[in-house]
Write an enzyme that holds these catalytic residues in place. Structure first.
Site, PDB file in Angstrom:
ATOM      1  N   CYS A 241       0.776  -0.733  -0.187  1.00  0.00           N
ATOM      2  CA  CYS A 241      -0.288  -0.083   0.179  1.00  0.00           C
ATOM      3  C   CYS A 241       1.155   1.357  -0.220  1.00  0.00           C
ATOM      4  CB  CYS A 241      -1.086  -0.017   1.027  1.00  0.00           C
ATOM      5  SG  CYS A 241      -2.209   0.696   0.968  1.00  0.00           S
TER       6      CYS A 241
ATOM      7  N   HIS B 288      -3.155  -4.893   0.551  1.00  0.00           N
ATOM      8  CA  HIS B 288      -3.277  -5.155   1.868  1.00  0.00           C
ATOM      9  C   HIS B 288      -3.214  -7.154   2.183  1.00  0.00           C
ATOM     10  CE1 HIS B 288      -2.771  -1.101   4.067  1.00  0.00           C
ATOM     11  NE2 HIS B 288      -3.387  -1.392   3.106  1.00  0.00           N
TER      12      HIS B 288
ATOM     13  N   GLU C  24      -1.218  -8.657   4.711  1.00  0.00           N
ATOM     14  CA  GLU C  24      -2.026  -8.799   5.938  1.00  0.00           C
ATOM     15  C   GLU C  24      -3.403  -9.205   6.282  1.00  0.00           C
ATOM     16  OE1 GLU C  24      -2.179  -5.227   6.463  1.00  0.00           O
ATOM     17  OE2 GLU C  24      -1.461  -6.048   4.683  1.00  0.00           O
TER      18      GLU C  24
END
Length: 236
Positions: free
Chosen positions: A116, A211, A213
Site C-alpha cells: 500500500c 493489503h 496481511e
C-alpha cells in the site's frame, strides 16, 4: 544435515500514541497481520522502529528481506505536488526513514516488498508521482474493502498470482506517473495500478497496492520469502 535458518524479514513500523494497561506513551506500531503473514510464509519477522535515515543502510545489511508497511499519506512535496484537500497530514520523519530503507535495500540487493503506502513510496523514491485522491478502493473508515485485481503475464506478480484475485484494500491514493524503471504488474477493474515491480533490479523488488496481511492468501509474501532465502544449494 542441519536445516537452513528462515530468512529474517524486516518490517517498517511507525510511531503513534498508544494505550495499554495504565500506560499512554508513544509506541512503534504495525498491525499484527504483517509479522503473522511473514511467519506463515516461512520467514522470521523483525520489527524496525522508526530511526535516523543515516542508519538505514546498516539496518538493511542485517536483513534478508524488507517489507515497507502501509499507513499515512506521503507528503506531496516529496513528488513536487501541492496537497489535495483530501490528502492526510504529513509524516515527514516516517517518509524520510522509509525512503532511506528503500534506497538502502535497492543498493544492497536486499529483496523488497512494498504494501500500500510501500508501493507509493517505491514509486516516489524512483521519481514517480501519485494521484492524491480516488474513490472506490476502501470500505468505511477502519474497514477493508475488497475488489478484484488482475496481474500482468510475464511479471513477478504474474508468476505468483496468475489468475484474477479478490484482495483486501484500503487506500485513496495510487500511482500517477511511474517511477524510473518500474513496470505495472497488476490493475484493478477500473484501471488503477495495483502492483509495480522493478525488473532490472538486481534483487526481487515488488510492491502491491492492497493489503495481503489482511487476507488469507500468502503467495505475495511467499515470493518475497523465497527470494530472501536465495537459490537452493546445488544438488538440492
Amino acid at each position: 544435515m542441519s536445516q537452513p535458518q528462515p530468512p529474517l524479514i524486516g518490517i517498517s513500523t511507525y510511531q503513534e500514541e498508544a494505550r495499554w494497561g495504565a500506560w499512554a506513551l508513544p509506541a512503534a506500531l504495525v498491525p499484527a497481520g504483517y509479522p503473522r503473514l511473514v511467519r506463515r510464509a516461512g520467514g522470521l519477522a523483525a520489527l524496525l522502529p522508526p530511526g535516523d535515515p543515516e542508519t538505514a543502510a546498516a539496518t538493511v545489511a542485517r536483513l534478508d528481506g524488507l517489507v515497507i508497511a502501509g499507513g499515512a499519506d506521503i507528503a506531496p512535496a516529496r513528488y513536487g505536488a501541492q496537497p489535495h484537500p483530501r490528502t492526510g497530514p504529513p509524516a515527514p520523519d516516517r517518509d524520510a526513514w522509509e525512503l532511506a530503507l528503500i534506497e538502502a535495500a535497492l543498493a544492497a540487493r536486499v529483496p523488497l516488498l512494498g504494501i500500500c503506502r510501500g508501493l507509493q513510496l517505491l514509486n516516489v523514491a524512483l521519481g514517480g508521482t501519485l494521484v492524491q485522491h480516488l474513490d472506490g478502493h476502501a470500505g468505511p473508515p477502519g474497514v477493508f474493502g475488497r475488489h478484484e485485481v488482475t496481474s500482468v503475464p510475464g511479471t513477478l506478480l504474474g508468476a505468483a498470482l496468475p489468475e484474477p484475485v479478490a484482495v483486501p484494500t484500503y487506500h485513496h491514493q495510487a500511482v500517477d506517473r511511474l517511477g524510473s524503471g518500474l513496470v505495472v504488474s497488476a490493475y484493478a477493474e477500473d484501471g488503477t495500478v495495483e502492483a509495480v515491480e522493478l525488473p532490472d533490479a538486481p534483487a526481487f523488488t515488488l510492491a502491491v497496492q492492497w493489503h495481503p496481511e489482511a487476507g488469507e492468501d500468502t503467495r505475495v509474501m511467499d515470493a518475497l520469502v523465497a527470494a530472501a532465502r536465495g537459490p537452493a544449494p546445488a544438488g538440492v
